[in-house]
Scaffold this motif. Structure first.
Motif, PDB file in Angstrom:
ATOM      1  N   LYS A  37      -6.694   6.379  -3.917  1.00 47.07           N
ATOM      2  CA  LYS A  37      -5.795   7.548  -3.963  1.00 47.07           C
ATOM      3  C   LYS A  37      -6.591   8.803  -4.312  1.00 47.07           C
ATOM      4  CE  LYS A  37      -1.909   9.970  -4.877  1.00 47.07           C
ATOM      5  NZ  LYS A  37      -2.390  11.083  -5.682  1.00 47.07           N
ATOM      6  N   SER A  38      -7.526   8.691  -5.235  1.00 46.39           N
ATOM      7  CA  SER A  38      -8.372   9.836  -5.585  1.00 46.39           C
ATOM      8  C   SER A  38      -9.188  10.278  -4.379  1.00 46.39           C
ATOM      9  CB  SER A  38      -9.302   9.471  -6.747  1.00 46.39           C
ATOM     10  OG  SER A  38      -8.563   9.137  -7.905  1.00 46.39           O
ATOM     11  N   GLY A  39      -9.667   9.299  -3.609  1.00 40.65           N
ATOM     12  CA  GLY A  39     -10.415   9.623  -2.407  1.00 40.65           C
ATOM     13  C   GLY A  39      -9.569  10.350  -1.383  1.00 40.65           C
ATOM     14  N   LEU A  40      -8.317   9.932  -1.236  1.00 41.96           N
ATOM     15  CA  LEU A  40      -7.415  10.603  -0.297  1.00 41.96           C
ATOM     16  C   LEU A  40      -7.102  12.024  -0.734  1.00 41.96           C
ATOM     17  CD1 LEU A  40      -4.849   7.765   0.563  1.00 41.96           C
ATOM     18  CD2 LEU A  40      -6.682   8.650   2.015  1.00 41.96           C
ATOM     19  N   ASP A  41      -7.128  12.270  -2.044  1.00 41.89           N
ATOM     20  CA  ASP A  41      -6.839  13.606  -2.568  1.00 41.89           C
ATOM     21  C   ASP A  41      -8.046  14.545  -2.500  1.00 41.89           C
ATOM     22  OD1 ASP A  41      -4.251  12.886  -3.145  1.00 41.89           O
ATOM     23  OD2 ASP A  41      -4.670  12.344  -5.225  1.00 41.89           O
ATOM     24  N   PHE A  63      -9.865  13.474   6.491  1.00 42.06           N
ATOM     25  CA  PHE A  63      -9.631  12.208   7.190  1.00 42.06           C
ATOM     26  C   PHE A  63      -8.166  12.082   7.608  1.00 42.06           C
ATOM     27  CE2 PHE A  63      -8.168   7.773   6.758  1.00 42.06           C
ATOM     28  CZ  PHE A  63      -8.880   7.205   7.806  1.00 42.06           C
ATOM     29  N   ILE A  64      -7.252  12.432   6.719  1.00 38.04           N
ATOM     30  CA  ILE A  64      -5.825  12.345   7.030  1.00 38.04           C
ATOM     31  C   ILE A  64      -5.461  13.315   8.155  1.00 38.04           C
ATOM     32  CG2 ILE A  64      -3.480  12.721   6.132  1.00 38.04           C
ATOM     33  CD1 ILE A  64      -4.795  10.115   5.232  1.00 38.04           C
ATOM     34  N   ILE A  65      -6.057  14.488   8.159  1.00 44.39           N
ATOM     35  CA  ILE A  65      -5.801  15.449   9.246  1.00 44.39           C
ATOM     36  C   ILE A  65      -6.236  14.853  10.593  1.00 44.39           C
ATOM     37  CG2 ILE A  65      -6.541  17.676  10.214  1.00 44.39           C
ATOM     38  CD1 ILE A  65      -6.614  18.738   7.332  1.00 44.39           C
ATOM     39  N   GLY A  72       0.811  -1.209   0.000  1.00 41.69           N
ATOM     40  CA  GLY A  72       0.000   0.000   0.000  1.00 41.69           C
ATOM     41  C   GLY A  72       0.839   1.252   0.000  1.00 41.69           C
ATOM     42  N   VAL A  73       1.895   1.250   0.806  1.00 39.16           N
ATOM     43  CA  VAL A  73       2.831   2.381   0.835  1.00 39.16           C
ATOM     44  C   VAL A  73       3.441   2.596  -0.549  1.00 39.16           C
ATOM     45  CG1 VAL A  73       5.047   3.193   1.734  1.00 39.16           C
ATOM     46  CG2 VAL A  73       3.397   2.121   3.276  1.00 39.16           C
ATOM     47  N   GLY A  74       3.928   1.511  -1.141  1.00 40.60           N
ATOM     48  CA  GLY A  74       4.557   1.608  -2.459  1.00 40.60           C
ATOM     49  C   GLY A  74       3.602   2.074  -3.537  1.00 40.60           C
ATOM     50  N   MET A 109       1.377   6.668   4.644  1.00 38.93           N
ATOM     51  CA  MET A 109       2.355   7.333   3.791  1.00 38.93           C
ATOM     52  C   MET A 109       1.824   8.657   3.258  1.00 38.93           C
ATOM     53  SD  MET A 109       5.333   7.529   2.583  1.00 38.93           S
ATOM     54  CE  MET A 109       5.913   6.098   3.469  1.00 38.93           C
ATOM     55  N   SER A 110       0.532   8.937   3.435  1.00 34.40           N
ATOM     56  CA  SER A 110      -0.040  10.203   2.972  1.00 34.40           C
ATOM     57  C   SER A 110       0.431  11.391   3.799  1.00 34.40           C
ATOM     58  CB  SER A 110      -1.575  10.140   3.019  1.00 34.40           C
ATOM     59  OG  SER A 110      -2.065   9.175   2.123  1.00 34.40           O
ATOM     60  N   SER A 111       0.959  11.124   4.982  1.00 27.91           N
ATOM     61  CA  SER A 111       1.364  12.212   5.880  1.00 27.91           C
ATOM     62  C   SER A 111       2.689  11.894   6.559  1.00 27.91           C
ATOM     63  CB  SER A 111       0.293  12.445   6.944  1.00 27.91           C
ATOM     64  OG  SER A 111       0.773  13.254   7.984  1.00 27.91           O
ATOM     65  N   PRO A 112       3.695  12.733   6.402  1.00 29.89           N
ATOM     66  CA  PRO A 112       4.963  12.535   7.125  1.00 29.89           C
ATOM     67  C   PRO A 112       4.767  12.487   8.638  1.00 29.89           C
ATOM     68  CG  PRO A 112       5.214  14.196   5.411  1.00 29.89           C
ATOM     69  CD  PRO A 112       3.747  13.902   5.505  1.00 29.89           C
TER      70      PRO A 112
END
Length: 385
Positions: A148-152, A159-161, A65-67, A218-221
């Motif tokens: 990936k489109s959903g994450l963008d 959600f990532i926040i 998933g990360v890759g 991997m979406s967020s450092p």
């Protein structure tokens, strides 16, 4: 600015696939029932192997998933899908047609006149066997595109926040095990089997959750750094989960008091605790201590994929003869380990690596592409397995 290479993923990928290899080497001796079995078995070996079954593939799907996210950030969707067709779908077909049939032959050798006869009967049955992992990856990689489109999207970014805020707490990322537990235990009520087929949602969705976790982390450092920062806390959870696992594994017989359904639910609970805490520990400590990818590891990362495709057939073929020896389990298992290692390494290094057609059939990049990218390798190279 040169893109960071996540060397911890290189180390983990090789380490975990070698762990899969070791698992299959010892399968003929643990009494579980496999393609080829030794006359005598080791209960201790089985007790150890059942634990490590909860760690390897879960983390490999996380790494995939990360890759996938890293690669989708570098190339467009069409190129990504074409890449996965060549590096996953083609090797899967080759594996099912050419690599898997000998396993069935040695398992049921009296049913066939010869290995050629076995190929005639089995080549077009397209049985994935140990290559189900690649089958899952193909589906997951396709799903990675819309995910990936959903994450963008705005919802995905929000959600990532929230995930970043959760990661600020030292127990935050481990607390996500509640979501994993809810999914696994809920699905097991509907589909209790452990059949490794993509349509068994209690298995495929469970592994896909780890794959999605890799993309999210991997979406967020900040989230990735939190895994490293809180590795000691997660290690304590991992130790606690391990104690619970073996406490339940060696429990007295409670069948008189607890239904079979509840006992299975408790089993999935302790297994999931080990899987999630183990993932956080492996990634956390690898990120902290493995910050470089030496040249030998670059080579190992390239060849570990064909090594995985070949390994089980080599093990089954050698084990068929080795288990017939008049020797101890220790002598047989070590002989199988050394023999299978040598054969797989020789095939990968002297057959697959130097010959262009075999490189393609086993999912490796062409030599020209490898040479061109050596000085430019970023985090997403060889990320699919």
């Amino acid at each position: 600015m040169k893109e960071r290479r996540y060397s911890e993923l290189d180390w983990l990928r090789v380490f975990l696939i070698l762990a899969v290899f070791l698992h299959h080497v010892f399968m003929p001796f643990n009494g579980d029932g496999w393609h080829v079995m030794n006359g005598k078995s080791s209960k201790l070996l089985d007790d150890i192997m059942v634990y490590f079954e909860q760690l390897r593939l879960h983390t490999l799907f996380f790494i995939a998933g990360v890759g996938s996210l890293l690669l989708l950030k570098k190339i467009n969707t069409r190129t990504f899908i074409v890449n996965k067709f060549h590096r996953l779908f083609v090797p899967l077909i080759v594996g099912m047609v050419l690599i898997v049939p000998p396993q069935n032959y040695f398992e049921n050798i009296n049913d066939y006149k010869s290995i050629i006869d076995a190929y005639q009967h089995l080549s077009l049955t397209f049985e994935s066997n140990h290559l189900w992992f690649i089958e899952f990856l193909i589906v997951f990689m396709l799903l990675a595109v819309p995910f990936k489109s959903g994450l963008d999207s705005q919802v995905g970014k929000a959600f990532i926040i929230r995930l970043e805020r959760l990661a600020l707490f030292k127990h935050g990322l481990f607390s996500l095990v509640l979501v994993v537990l809810l999914l696994r235990c809920g699905l097991k009520l509907l589909m209790p089997t452990q059949d490794n087929s993509i349509d068994n949602l209690s298995v495929s969705l469970f592994f896909f959750l780890f794959f999605m976790a890799g993309m999210c982390f991997m979406s967020s450092p900040k989230i990735w750094e939190s895994v490293t920062k809180n590795r000691s806390i997660n290690l304590k959870w991992f130790i606690f989960s391990t104690i619970l696992f073996y406490g339940y594994y060696f429990k007295p017989d409670i069948s008189e008091y607890v239904s079979l359904e509840v006992r299975w639910q408790l089993w999935w609970l302790v297994c999931t605790l080990v899987s999630w805490s183990g993932l956080l520990v492996l990634v956390g400590y690898a990120s902290a201590f493995f910050k470089q990818t030496p040249k030998w590891l670059h080579a190992a990362n390239e060849l570990i994929y064909p090594f995985y495709i070949l390994h089980q057939t080599v093990i089954v073929a050698l084990a068929f003869y080795i288990v017939q020896w008049d020797a101890s389990i220790a002598v047989k298992s070590m002989s199988l380990l050394l023999g299978a290692s040598l054969v797989c390494i020789l095939l990968c290094y002297f057959v697959v690596k130097p010959i262009g057609i075999f490189r393609y059939l086993f999912g490796l990049k062409s030599k020209r592409v490898v040479y061109k990218s050596l000085s430019q390798q970023g985090a997403a190279s060889d990320a699919s397995v």
